[in-house]
Design an enzyme around this catalytic site. Structure first.
Site, PDB file in Angstrom:
ATOM      1  N   ARG A 298       0.845  -1.220   0.000  1.00  0.00           N
ATOM      2  CA  ARG A 298       0.000   0.000   0.000  1.00  0.00           C
ATOM      3  C   ARG A 298       0.872   1.258   0.000  1.00  0.00           C
ATOM      4  O   ARG A 298       0.624   2.209  -0.755  1.00  0.00           O
ATOM      5  CB  ARG A 298      -0.893  -0.042   1.236  1.00  0.00           C
ATOM      6  CG  ARG A 298      -1.659   1.232   1.533  1.00  0.00           C
ATOM      7  CD  ARG A 298      -2.465   1.019   2.816  1.00  0.00           C
ATOM      8  NE  ARG A 298      -3.170   2.201   3.276  1.00  0.00           N
ATOM      9  CZ  ARG A 298      -2.664   3.099   4.106  1.00  0.00           C
ATOM     10  NH1 ARG A 298      -1.415   2.959   4.549  1.00  0.00           N
ATOM     11  NH2 ARG A 298      -3.386   4.125   4.506  1.00  0.00           N
TER      12      ARG A 298
ATOM     13  N   ASP B 169      15.608 -13.821   2.507  1.00  0.00           N
ATOM     14  CA  ASP B 169      16.927 -14.058   1.907  1.00  0.00           C
ATOM     15  C   ASP B 169      16.864 -14.656   0.506  1.00  0.00           C
ATOM     16  O   ASP B 169      17.632 -14.268  -0.381  1.00  0.00           O
ATOM     17  CB  ASP B 169      17.840 -14.879   2.841  1.00  0.00           C
ATOM     18  CG  ASP B 169      17.200 -16.160   3.309  1.00  0.00           C
ATOM     19  OD1 ASP B 169      16.003 -16.393   3.001  1.00  0.00           O
ATOM     20  OD2 ASP B 169      17.879 -16.941   3.991  1.00  0.00           O
ATOM     21  N   GLY B 170      15.911 -15.567   0.266  1.00  0.00           N
ATOM     22  CA  GLY B 170      15.784 -16.163  -1.076  1.00  0.00           C
ATOM     23  C   GLY B 170      15.418 -15.093  -2.103  1.00  0.00           C
ATOM     24  O   GLY B 170      15.951 -15.068  -3.220  1.00  0.00           O
TER      25      GLY B 170
ATOM     26  N   ILE C 243       8.890 -13.413   8.700  1.00  0.00           N
ATOM     27  CA  ILE C 243       8.666 -13.467  10.152  1.00  0.00           C
ATOM     28  C   ILE C 243       9.940 -13.844  10.889  1.00  0.00           C
ATOM     29  O   ILE C 243      10.029 -13.698  12.093  1.00  0.00           O
ATOM     30  CB  ILE C 243       7.535 -14.467  10.536  1.00  0.00           C
ATOM     31  CG1 ILE C 243       7.907 -15.906  10.178  1.00  0.00           C
ATOM     32  CG2 ILE C 243       6.215 -14.061   9.910  1.00  0.00           C
ATOM     33  CD1 ILE C 243       6.999 -16.945  10.833  1.00  0.00           C
ATOM     34  N   ASP C 244      10.962 -14.316  10.153  1.00  0.00           N
ATOM     35  CA  ASP C 244      12.152 -14.892  10.807  1.00  0.00           C
ATOM     36  C   ASP C 244      13.107 -13.870  11.429  1.00  0.00           C
ATOM     37  O   ASP C 244      13.917 -14.217  12.277  1.00  0.00           O
ATOM     38  CB  ASP C 244      12.949 -15.735   9.801  1.00  0.00           C
ATOM     39  CG  ASP C 244      12.217 -16.998   9.410  1.00  0.00           C
ATOM     40  OD1 ASP C 244      11.287 -17.389  10.138  1.00  0.00           O
ATOM     41  OD2 ASP C 244      12.574 -17.606   8.387  1.00  0.00           O
TER      42      ASP C 244
ATOM     43  N   ARG D 288      -0.176 -22.019  28.614  1.00  0.00           N
ATOM     44  CA  ARG D 288       0.248 -21.879  30.018  1.00  0.00           C
ATOM     45  C   ARG D 288      -0.923 -22.149  30.980  1.00  0.00           C
ATOM     46  O   ARG D 288      -0.751 -22.765  32.028  1.00  0.00           O
ATOM     47  CB  ARG D 288       0.809 -20.469  30.219  1.00  0.00           C
ATOM     48  CG  ARG D 288       1.240 -20.150  31.610  1.00  0.00           C
ATOM     49  CD  ARG D 288       2.537 -20.812  32.014  1.00  0.00           C
ATOM     50  NE  ARG D 288       3.704 -20.104  31.520  1.00  0.00           N
ATOM     51  CZ  ARG D 288       4.954 -20.457  31.830  1.00  0.00           C
ATOM     52  NH1 ARG D 288       5.187 -21.508  32.616  1.00  0.00           N
ATOM     53  NH2 ARG D 288       5.976 -19.792  31.343  1.00  0.00           N
TER      54      ARG D 288
ATOM     55  N   ALA E 266       9.603 -18.549  29.281  1.00  0.00           N
ATOM     56  CA  ALA E 266       9.968 -19.953  29.046  1.00  0.00           C
ATOM     57  C   ALA E 266      11.092 -20.406  29.982  1.00  0.00           C
ATOM     58  O   ALA E 266      11.922 -19.614  30.421  1.00  0.00           O
ATOM     59  CB  ALA E 266      10.405 -20.127  27.592  1.00  0.00           C
TER      60      ALA E 266
ATOM     61  N   SER F  23       4.140 -25.123  36.241  1.00  0.00           N
ATOM     62  CA  SER F  23       4.118 -25.364  34.791  1.00  0.00           C
ATOM     63  C   SER F  23       5.457 -24.970  34.199  1.00  0.00           C
ATOM     64  O   SER F  23       6.149 -24.109  34.744  1.00  0.00           O
ATOM     65  CB  SER F  23       3.009 -24.543  34.137  1.00  0.00           C
ATOM     66  OG  SER F  23       3.271 -23.166  34.309  1.00  0.00           O
TER      67      SER F  23
HETATM   68  O1  F6P Z   1      10.897 -18.100   6.118  1.00  0.00           O
HETATM   69  C1  F6P Z   1       9.708 -18.027   6.792  1.00  0.00           C
HETATM   70  C2  F6P Z   1       9.253 -19.384   7.258  1.00  0.00           C
HETATM   71  O2  F6P Z   1       8.008 -19.195   7.884  1.00  0.00           O
HETATM   72  C3  F6P Z   1      10.224 -20.134   8.152  1.00  0.00           C
HETATM   73  O3  F6P Z   1      10.186 -19.740   9.497  1.00  0.00           O
HETATM   74  C4  F6P Z   1       9.738 -21.545   7.966  1.00  0.00           C
HETATM   75  O4  F6P Z   1      10.780 -22.457   8.242  1.00  0.00           O
HETATM   76  C5  F6P Z   1       9.355 -21.583   6.515  1.00  0.00           C
HETATM   77  O5  F6P Z   1       9.040 -20.258   6.161  1.00  0.00           O
HETATM   78  C6  F6P Z   1       8.201 -22.476   6.193  1.00  0.00           C
HETATM   79  O6  F6P Z   1       7.987 -22.457   4.827  1.00  0.00           O
HETATM   80  P1  F6P Z   1       6.702 -23.065   4.092  1.00  0.00           P
HETATM   81  O7  F6P Z   1       5.561 -22.133   4.330  1.00  0.00           O
HETATM   82  O8  F6P Z   1       7.098 -23.100   2.665  1.00  0.00           O
HETATM   83  O9  F6P Z   1       6.447 -24.392   4.702  1.00  0.00           O
END
Ligand code: F6P
Length: 324
Positions: free
Chosen positions: A21, A103-104, A127-128, A155, A187, A217
């Protein structure tokens, strides 16, 4: 610049829509046309183009996923595929590209940049949180909040039954979700891919120590690519070696990739989207736009994807201290 393209690629992440957007509206503000490219690099190869105007991106700011769809493209890995993509860009008279991904995505963009000298800038969408050159990637904050919300619920039942839960979070190669979610949910321990030592044996010793405070727990967070194995295998070992505990395993999976982006996610994605257009107008290319210490910063693709982002040892130590 008269026309630019925008695409999302790789695993989707909450906040990608906010970034799209921002790109579309900033471009329109500067009188630049925007072509939305569907399904990442595959759509670029197949010419799946759709012109986007400010109205096209109404009501997507708050939505998870990506309206442009996303793919991990095999076609873009071949020179033939990239050549086709370049021809499509030329035919459509697209002068610059904003790619949103991880990264890809940047590895592909980097190769394409060097082969065709085509202006591409990247926004960190994953998200990583595993890219160098930004404190937060788009999607990380929302994913953390999703994990925390789920673990808070776990929890409750863990506490009612005096159980230990082994909870698997995403992160094939990176432990950043495990780390911050681990702190956020209190944790007992986290296990993660980048670890240089085995963290399971010390955990087992701690759990079995007679001095250990009898907790009602326990939560152990395991990144899916943890050095010690995934949650199921860690759970199996714990069941065998910690017989005093009632153990359950939960895999959170893809719920971590969905949902409405948090406010900070929307703000950061918008900032980066605005900057992406400005940077193409300024003639920049081959760089990822990130936010470091609340300031926009640029990192060459080659450096952003080097997988050098390190786990913060101080944060890691906090988990041990706070779980006594
Ligand atoms: O790179 C983001 C991610 O969510 C990783 O944390 C996870 O290992 C991977 O993608 C899972 O990929 P897919 O949705 O192709 O199973």
């Amino acid at each position: 610049m008269k026309k630019l393209g925008v695409l999302t690629s790789g695993g989707d992440s909450p906040g990608m829509n906010a970034a799209v957007r921002a790109v579309v509206r900033t471009a329109a503000f500067h009188g630049i046309e925007v072509v939305g490219i569907q399904r990442g690099y595959d759509g670029l190869i197949e010419g799946e183009f759709e012109y986007l105007v400010p109205g096209s991106v109404a009501n997507i700011l708050q939505r998870g996923g990506t309206v442009l769809k996303s793919m991990r493209s095999k076609g873009f890995m071949s020179f033939e595929g990239r050549q086709k993509a370049y021809t499509n860009l030329m035919n459509e008279k697209i002068e610059g590209l904003v790619v949103i991904g991880g990264d890809g995505t940047f590895t592909g963009a980097n190769v394409f940049n060097s082969e065709f000298d085509f202006p591409i800038v990247g926004l960190p969408g994953t998200i990583d949180n595993d890219l160098v050159g930004t404190d937060y990637t788009i999607g990380y904050d929302t994913a953390l909040n999703t994990v925390i919300d789920a673990v808070d619920k776990i929890r409750d039942t863990a506490d009612s039954h005096n159980r230990l839960f082994v909870v698997e979070v995403m992160g094939k190669d990176a432990g950043f979700i495990a780390l911050r979610a681990g702190i956020g949910c209190g944790a007992e321990a986290i296990l993660y891919p980048e670890s240089e030592e085995d963290r399971l044996e010390p955990l087992i010793r701690r759990m079995n120590s007679e001095h250990k405070r009898k907790k009602l727990s326990n939560i152990v967070i395991v990144a899916e690519g943890a050095k010690e194995g995934n949650a199921q295998s860690v759970g199996d070992v714990l069941k065998e070696k910690c017989p005093g505990y009632d153990i359950r395993v939960v895999v959170l999976g893809h719920i971590q990739r969905g949902g409405s982006p948090t406010c900070m996610e929307r703000v950061r994605a918008s900032q980066m989207g605005v900057e992406a257009v400005k940077s193409l107008m300024d003639g920049r290319k081959g760089e990822m736009i990130g936010i470091v210490n609340d300031d926009i910063c640029y990192t060459p693709f080659t450096k952003a994807i080097k997988n050098q982002e390190k786990i913060n040892q101080n944060l890691l130590q906090m988990i041990d201290i706070l779980s006594i």
